[in-house]
Design an enzyme around this catalytic site. Sequence first.
Site, PDB file in Angstrom:
ATOM      1  N   GLU A 239       0.000  13.084  10.729  1.00  0.00           N
ATOM      2  CA  GLU A 239      -1.055  12.474   9.922  1.00  0.00           C
ATOM      3  C   GLU A 239      -0.575  11.188   9.245  1.00  0.00           C
ATOM      4  O   GLU A 239      -1.297  10.182   9.235  1.00  0.00           O
ATOM      5  CB  GLU A 239      -1.564  13.461   8.875  1.00  0.00           C
ATOM      6  N   ARG A 265     -18.578 -21.510   6.122  1.00  0.00           N
ATOM      7  CA  ARG A 265     -18.886 -21.855   4.731  1.00  0.00           C
ATOM      8  C   ARG A 265     -18.354 -23.250   4.379  1.00  0.00           C
ATOM      9  O   ARG A 265     -17.188 -23.560   4.645  1.00  0.00           O
ATOM     10  CB  ARG A 265     -18.253 -20.801   3.807  1.00  0.00           C
TER      11      ARG A 265
END
Length: 377
Positions: A239, A265
Amino acid sequence: MDFDPSPEQRQRAASIRTAAGGLPRPERGTPAGRDLWEAAGKIGVTGLCLPADCGGGGLGALDTALALEAFRAGGADTGHSFGIAAHLLACGTVLAEHAHEPVRAELLRGLAAGTTIAANAMTEDEAGSDLSRLATTAVADGDSYVLNGVKSFVSNGPLADVVVTYAVTSPEAGYLGLSVFAVRTGSPGFRAGPALDKAGLAGCAAARVEFAGCRVPRSHLIGSEGQGSAIFQGSMAWERACLPAIYLGAMQEQLDQCLAHCRQRRQFGRRIGDFQAVAHRLATMRRRLESSRLLLYRACWLIDRDSPGAGEAVALAKVAVTEAAIANGVDAARLSGAQGYLAGAGVGSHLQDAVPLHIFSGTTDIQQEIIARGMGL
């Protein structure tokens, strides 16, 4: 070490990434439902590292990490990806390596298909990192064990069909007195509480679960009595190494979005990406991503070779991914300005989903201890 993925690895990752892009995301703030779990099962994600003879992919740690990264990078929800990783790595690996037949095959077939959802129940209110303080007990009674106790922060808890849980069977043995059980959630005496209201990872429902005189057949004991601590440590290696791969996928998506924004932008008559302060921030975000990616791949590579240095490598990788994901989340918010602070923009959710990396699968402080011990301190 060969740093170039094989053609097979590239093809698998590309296929999963494309398929993930076609999956619907859960509505904002709601967990993924069974339909999404079964859809993930159809593209093989819910069975990546499970045995091929039970319908799984039979993959090792590195291939599993590459697939989880591709799944998230392709557009799968981070919370849903987290839930699948917990189902696979904290539960599936335990069942595959230690459960007894015929329970093993029956459960693994469902897990691999995504029709059986698994949850790991270890943490308790007074026992997070300190496993010696577990209060849940399991007492042998004829052909069963009777479980009593409460577990907290159980990922997938509200949806789970089976819970892999840890309980004390020999109190006098302390840390060596833990055992593991596969508990079907329909068992009398089992109850899952309501989904917890978390700040992030909304796509993965988590809950407290209670065992109140819950009777579990002896056939559902995983491994042998007293093996719980060793089994848990084995599952945590998987994990801790593979689950953070979903954050590599999230950071890649985030970086791509930031680059597109900074190219489009304009301020003061220029693209904001033309300003050195902005360009250097993007370069730093990429450096964090690439360096943590290499550490994670190396850790998984060592696990697959059963290397004695795998534990320290896993700790290094988890800390690196954690710090990169959180720092990149902050930088993405700065690059997006006020627009990124809007709930629907997705910038804030990246950061909210990343913060728990400091906590789950062994806290950052625990990982730092492992690293320090590896240096002989």
